[in-house]
Design a protein around this motif. Structure first.
Motif: not given
Length: 563
Positions: A335-336, A537
């Protein structure tokens, strides 16, 4: 760290082109850039090259070779870039196998090399010749025999053995040691050469034939070997034989990223490798990852004399550990970052494939299509392998499997295989979740004269119990190009966003590499490689964590999110 090693300021710093060297480079240090720059320097300044004398650049994977070729651009024609097995087969085994006196493999039968999955007839011949008819489990026997590896013993001789004693155990009994070579001889008599056999014959040719050694040295005055920490003892001895005279050898790697012991690689290989007058260099800095990720990497590596830093001072978010269900955690991650570059990595193939195919329970079963249902089972096995490779547009492998599926069809060509592959893939969504019984009866029956539907009985129940997607989840794709792959297959790659799945429910064991870092343990090195793939990330998923462990991980620099 070797006190004699010279620390390079960057991958742009030049080194002497006509001396053996060893370069130790951590993740993100720019070793590929260094390698490409060094090749350019050789091409520009060496007086030992011409149209028939090239640079040999050996990489560990086809993806790695493609990356280097793309960076070399127009000068790539002056460099032979390939995997070790392809290089040795093309330049040593294929042209010089005939020079071996009394060779166990007839050069007339030479037709490439591949991972061998022996059929029922071959296994039956092996059991009869080795007098081991007690073995009934063909799947277990084939799995065991595939783990045989060529190695170098303490006397310096090449020998065939299992890397681990339990690899040779079938039905709670050990395969007879005297039968190892019987299996090889049967394969060779049938024209089957494995990737590992390529190493064996290359070593024997170079060891026994002076002319072959001189020719290979003359053709390649430079031999550059990337990911050297993953070479096995036979590959090392081949490099030594070539590098003893005339050829300059460069070994590039990182012991902390040695993760292929199941293929014979040894954690200490890189540090032990030495040639006369060999220089040693180190690249430390990490240009890939943020400071926050590098901090975790340094902690896991736990090496006083090798600490990485970001020369560009890249700053990002803290790495995240999501505690809970992996599918929910992955949805949060996607989702991110779903619109960006990302990858899901796991230790085992069944873990990443199960998540890829959406199974709530990881598929661990090894479905015996290859031996349980003879020709029909093998045909289904080969077709599904062809489709999974084809789905990733790896057409060479896909066509190879499709041709195996219809090997009994007269004059079945590459063109026919490609035609069938396209037809199957056009219907992929239609059969993706149906049972293998339905898949066979609807899509394979009557193709190229295939007869006999699956109707009733035990074999019908067997195929009804397996769906296409569940079997596809067990297939291991070499040079996997999907977003879901094992850590081993992500070696040498990098992604903006990385999601690592740790399926072990024992939190102590699952996150041991974070809480008790020890690079002598291969599992810790594997996870170190996974962590180091992330550029911006880094997310890790574990099923559960105690509050004590959460506190420790927060102290290391992780954000913890409990679902």
């Amino acid at each position: 760290m070797d006190k004699k090693s010279v620390i390079l300021s960057s991958s742009e710093e030049p080194i002497e082109i006509d001396e053996h060297f060893k370069l130790r480079a951590g993740p993100g240090a720019g070793k590929t850039r260094f390698l490409v720059n060094h090749i350019y320097r050789i091409l520009n300044y060496s007086e030992r090259l011409n149209k028939s004398r090239k640079i040999a650049c050996i990489t560990y994977t086809n993806n790695g070779a493609e990356t280097i070729v793309s960076r070399l651009k127009e000068v790539s024609e002056n460099v032979e870039v390939s995997t070790i097995h392809s290089f040795l087969y093309k330049h040593i085994v294929k042209p010089y196998l005939w020079v071996l006196e009394g060779s166990e493999f007839s050069s007339e039968k030479l037709n490439g090399h591949e991972e061998i999955k022996p059929g029922y007839t071959l296994l039956n011949e092996y059991k009869q010749k080795s007098k081991q008819q007690w073995i009934k489990d063909n799947l277990a026997l084939a799995s065991a025999l595939s783990k045989l590896r060529w190695g170098i013993n303490e006397e310096g001789d090449i020998e065939l053995n299992f890397l681990k004693p339990y690899h040779g155990k079938v039905e709670n009994r050990n395969i007879r040691k005297s039968s190892y070579m019987i299996y090889k001889e049967i394969c060779w008599n049938n024209g089957l050469m494995s990737h590992d056999d390529v190493l064996y014959f290359s070593y024997k040719i170079l060891l026994q034939n002076v002319s072959a050694r001189e020719i290979i040295r003359a053709k390649f005055p430079y031999l550059l070997m990337d990911e050297f920490q993953d070479t096995n003892p036979v590959q090392v001895e081949v490099a030594k034989l070539i590098g003893k005279k005339e050829t300059v050898v460069g070994a590039i790697g990182d012991p902390a990223q040695s993760i292929f012991s199941f293929q014979g690689a040894d954690y200490g290989t890189f540090n032990r490798f030495i040639l006369d007058d060999m220089s040693s260099y180190v690249l430390e800095n990490n240009h890939r990852s943020t400071d926050q990720i590098i901090k975790i990497l340094n902690h896991v590596r736990n090496e006083i004399n090798f600490v990485q830093r970001s020369p560009d001072n890249k700053v990002g978010d803290h790495p995240v550990i999501i505690v809970g269900d992996p599918f929910t955690a992955l949805e949060m991650f996607k989702k991110k970052f779903g619109s960006e570059e990302w990858a899901v990595l796991g230790f085992q193939n069944n873990v990443t494939n199960s998540i890829k195919h959406g199974f709530t329970n990881f598929v661990s079963e090894d479905f015996d299509l290859f031996y349980k249902d003879n020709q029909r089972g093998r045909r289904i096995y080969h077709i599904i392998n062809a489709l999974e490779y084809g789905y990733q547009m790896q057409l060479k492998e896909a066509i190879k499997f499709m041709k195996k599926a219809f090997s009994k069809v007269d004059n079945y060509s590459d063109k026919d295989a490609l035609f069938d592959l396209k037809n199957f893939l056009n219907k992929y969504d239609d059969f993706y979740t149906i049972t293998l019984k339905e898949f066979y009866n609807r899509y394979i029956f009557n193709t190229h004269g295939v007869k006999q539907k699956i109707t009733s009985g035990n074999i019908s129940e067997f195929y009804e119990g397996i769906t296409y997607d569940k079997f596809a989840a067990t297939i291991s794709i070499s040079d996997d190009r999907s977003q879901f792959k094992t850590i081993h297959k992500a070696k040498g790659e990098e992604y903006n966003n990385v999601f690592i799945v740790i399926p072990d429910n024992n939190e102590e064991k699952g996150i041991e590499f974070l809480l008790d870092p020890d690079m002598n343990k291969e599992k810790n090195r594997v996870y170190y490689v996974a962590l180091s793939r992330a550029k911006e990330n880094l997310y890790i998923n574990v099923s559960s964590l105690s509050q004590e462990k959460i506190n420790l991980l927060k102290h290391l620099g992780f954000d913890i999110r409990v679902l």
